[in-house]
Write an enzyme that holds these catalytic residues in place. Structure first.
Site, PDB file in Angstrom:
ATOM      1  N   SER A  12       0.844  -1.199   0.000  1.00 31.07           N
ATOM      2  CA  SER A  12       0.000   0.000   0.000  1.00 31.07           C
ATOM      3  C   SER A  12       0.875   1.244   0.000  1.00 31.07           C
ATOM      4  O   SER A  12       2.074   1.191   0.301  1.00 31.07           O
ATOM      5  CB  SER A  12      -0.928   0.029   1.224  1.00 31.07           C
ATOM      6  OG  SER A  12      -0.178   0.174   2.416  1.00 31.07           O
ATOM      7  N   ARG A  14       0.609   5.726   0.866  1.00 33.81           N
ATOM      8  CA  ARG A  14      -0.183   6.747   1.524  1.00 33.81           C
ATOM      9  C   ARG A  14       0.524   8.092   1.426  1.00 33.81           C
ATOM     10  O   ARG A  14       1.754   8.138   1.263  1.00 33.81           O
ATOM     11  CB  ARG A  14      -0.415   6.390   2.995  1.00 33.81           C
ATOM     12  CG  ARG A  14       0.849   6.324   3.812  1.00 33.81           C
ATOM     13  CD  ARG A  14       0.724   5.432   5.027  1.00 33.81           C
ATOM     14  NE  ARG A  14       0.420   4.071   4.681  1.00 33.81           N
ATOM     15  CZ  ARG A  14       1.321   3.181   4.254  1.00 33.81           C
ATOM     16  NH1 ARG A  14       2.573   3.531   4.078  1.00 33.81           N
ATOM     17  NH2 ARG A  14       0.959   1.960   3.967  1.00 33.81           N
ATOM     18  N   ASP A 234      12.366   3.081   2.842  1.00 26.41           N
ATOM     19  CA  ASP A 234      11.340   3.207   3.877  1.00 26.41           C
ATOM     20  C   ASP A 234      11.839   2.769   5.250  1.00 26.41           C
ATOM     21  O   ASP A 234      11.456   3.355   6.274  1.00 26.41           O
ATOM     22  CB  ASP A 234      10.049   2.483   3.490  1.00 26.41           C
ATOM     23  CG  ASP A 234      10.245   1.043   3.047  1.00 26.41           C
ATOM     24  OD1 ASP A 234      11.350   0.491   3.205  1.00 26.41           O
ATOM     25  OD2 ASP A 234       9.277   0.464   2.516  1.00 26.41           O
ATOM     26  N   THR A 235      12.715   1.779   5.294  1.00 28.29           N
ATOM     27  CA  THR A 235      13.243   1.367   6.599  1.00 28.29           C
ATOM     28  C   THR A 235      14.114   2.456   7.198  1.00 28.29           C
ATOM     29  O   THR A 235      14.075   2.702   8.407  1.00 28.29           O
ATOM     30  CB  THR A 235      14.040   0.059   6.481  1.00 28.29           C
ATOM     31  OG1 THR A 235      13.234  -0.924   5.858  1.00 28.29           O
ATOM     32  CG2 THR A 235      14.472  -0.437   7.849  1.00 28.29           C
ATOM     33  N   GLN A 301       0.147 -12.124   5.416  1.00 22.33           N
ATOM     34  CA  GLN A 301      -0.616 -11.522   4.321  1.00 22.33           C
ATOM     35  C   GLN A 301      -0.958 -12.581   3.269  1.00 22.33           C
ATOM     36  O   GLN A 301      -2.091 -12.631   2.757  1.00 22.33           O
ATOM     37  CB  GLN A 301       0.183 -10.388   3.681  1.00 22.33           C
ATOM     38  CG  GLN A 301       0.346  -9.164   4.567  1.00 22.33           C
ATOM     39  CD  GLN A 301       1.385  -8.195   4.030  1.00 22.33           C
ATOM     40  OE1 GLN A 301       1.948  -8.390   2.955  1.00 22.33           O
ATOM     41  NE2 GLN A 301       1.670  -7.147   4.793  1.00 22.33           N
ATOM     42  N   GLY A 400       3.429  -1.024  10.933  1.00 21.95           N
ATOM     43  CA  GLY A 400       2.103  -1.602  11.110  1.00 21.95           C
ATOM     44  C   GLY A 400       2.059  -2.717  12.128  1.00 21.95           C
ATOM     45  O   GLY A 400       1.059  -2.890  12.843  1.00 21.95           O
TER      46      GLY A 400
END
Length: 488
Positions: A12, A14, A234-235, A301, A400
């Site tokens: 995803s 955002r 992102d990490t 997932q 998350g």
């Protein structure tokens, strides 16, 4: 002025708006979209044009909310890249890292240069999807026609501004940067038939990239945007947004992948780090992220996707709580779990092959995933302390997975460490912090982390370690005795 984090993961994406109000960081998600790779003609690809469209739609939402001006930072997953010709046009669709073209490439490349030498040069964990292996398998004619190789977030920034750069936190995951020279290693580039000039200039997080070219996107009503290159892996952004202070803490960035490690100002590249397949990814502001990649909640997932019945993640947690724990010991870092056709069948077959009870129900499958991830986390923390000679007394879980209190408590119990969970939006928060530092609204990373502590709820989990050592030893006997191929 508002600041917007464009935070895109494997499942995803955002856009999160943020600003400092009354000494706290206030954030609001203004746009969200799904993401994923698709198989076409036997290869897995990302739809990069779809991602670009969603970014523009999200920025249009920002304008509709009254944000006339903003800064924007972009972070995504690592290792994947875009090939551009001399006109700046994309030469092919973007291959996804879970594609199987590199399944055996580590062995091919390490026949040309030893693992020890590659690790000494780069300090990067051996993962089959690292950019070095993807480029090794790339079509040679295509590479010869390539003017620039851009990592995913750098490509998105290029599409917005026309300026091409290579941000270092993401570039380090290519396994092509030399840890001493802090430049692309020409011997490694030669092995894969790539020239240093095919990469844009390396830059550090916090560098201004340029202004969004509104005239390129006349169909969108966009705010005036200054694009700032953040810690684009992102990490790396998640670790900036982790509320750690002092020295004796580790992080667990918990999402599709689980990344567990410490922040350090020097790399660890000795034989122990190599043997345990730890990585020294570059972090923001001259730091190193000494960590291990663990398969993570991708496993759950995929189990959820294949289950008969519409189970939410919350329902799977509740189902797992009803099952007797530790009935299977499964090393989810086994290569077979990277991208199987059917995750449930892969787990079940693993258990049959190892003469263990086979999980059948949703609760049994979820329990197997949570229990074994927590064990793997605990072992990784043991290894971290051994390799670094550093005592870890607390673990910060962000991302998350921080919302999963069941897994958080399991992790505390099995590791014997106090766990602090949150914030779940650490990646977007870290993205915003780098923007704020670049704009001199924050002084440094420490003040950014103090802002996180002051602004967001952090939950604490005290360990109850009765029986943990016996469980871990059972796992090591069962899961580590199979001599299977790990993700390395």
């Amino acid at each position: 002025m508002i600041h917007i984090a464009v935070d895109i993961g494997a499942s995803s994406g955002r856009l999160v708006a943020g600003e400092i109000k009354e000494g706290k960081l206030a954030i609001k998600e203004i746009h969200r979209f799904s993401n994923g790779f698709e198989k076409k003609d036997g290869t897995y690809y990302w739809d990069i044009d779809y991602i670009m469209t969603e970014i523009l739609q999200g920025l249009s939402v920002a304008k509709s909310l009254g944000f006339e001006e903003c800064t924007v930072g972009i972070d995504t997953w690592a290792v994947d890249y875009v090939l551009l010709d001399q006109n700046g046009d994309r030469l092919q669709d973007v291959v996804a890292y879970r594609d199987h073209r590199t399944d055996k490439t580590i062995e091919k490349l390490t026949n040309l240069m030893s693992k020890e030498e590659i690790y000494r040069k780069t300090g990067i964990q051996f993962l089959p999807f690292n950019t070095i292996y993807q480029l090794f398998e790339e079509d040679q004619e295509l590479l010869q026609n390539t003017d620039k190789i851009l990592m995913i977030p750098d490509y998105l920034g290029y599409r917005l501004t026309g300026n091409a750069v290579t941000e270092v936190t993401n570039a380090s995951t290519t396994q092509l940067l030399n840890i001493d020279s802090r430049a692309f290693d020409e011997e490694l580039l030669e092995l894969i038939s790539v020239k240093k000039e095919q990469f844009a200039a390396l830059i550090e997080p916090g560098t201004e990239l340029g202004l969004l070219k509104q005239e390129w996107f006349p169909e969108y009503d966009l705010p005036e945007c200054k694009i700032i290159t953040v810690a684009s892996h992102d990490t790396a952004s998640a670790i900036v947004g982790t509320p750690g202070d002092g020295e004796n803490w580790a992080y667990l960035s918990s999402g599709t992948w689980s990344l567990i490690g410490i922040e350090n100002h020097k790399p660890f590249i000795d034989s122990y780090a190599l043997a345990d397949n730890y990585t020294n990814e570059w972090g923001a502001f001259g730091t190193f992220r000494f960590l291990k990649n663990i398969m993570g909640l991708w496993i759950l997932q995929e189990v959820r996707r294949k289950l008969n019945g519409d189970f939410s993640f919350e329902q799977l947690v509740e189902e797992a709580k009803q099952v007797q724990p530790f009935q299977q010991f499964i090393n989810f870092n086994d290569h077979r779990f990277l991208n199987p056709v059917n995750m449930i069948e892969e787990i079940q077959e693993y258990c049959r092959e190892t003469n263990q009870s086979v999980p059948e129900s949703a609760g049994e499958l979820a329990s197997a995933v949570f229990n074994n991830l927590a064990i793997i986390y605990a072992i990784a923390l043991e290894d971290l302390e051994r390799i670094t000679s550093k005592q870890i007394n607390r673990v910060h879980i962000v991302g998350g997975g921080a919302n999963n209190e069941f897994l958080n408590q399991l992790t505390a119990n099995l590791s014997g460490k106090t766990v602090y969970a949150g914030p779940s939006e650490a990646t977007a928060i870290g993205n915003l912090i780098v923007q704020l530092i670049a704009l001199n609204e924050l002084e440094h990373i420490e003040s950014g982390r103090q802002l996180v502590i002051d602004s967001f709820e952090i939950k604490k989990f005290i360990p109850n370690s009765d029986g943990a050592e016996e469980i871990i030893q059972q796992f090591k006997r069962m899961a580590f005795s199979q001599n299977r191929e790990e993700i390395k």
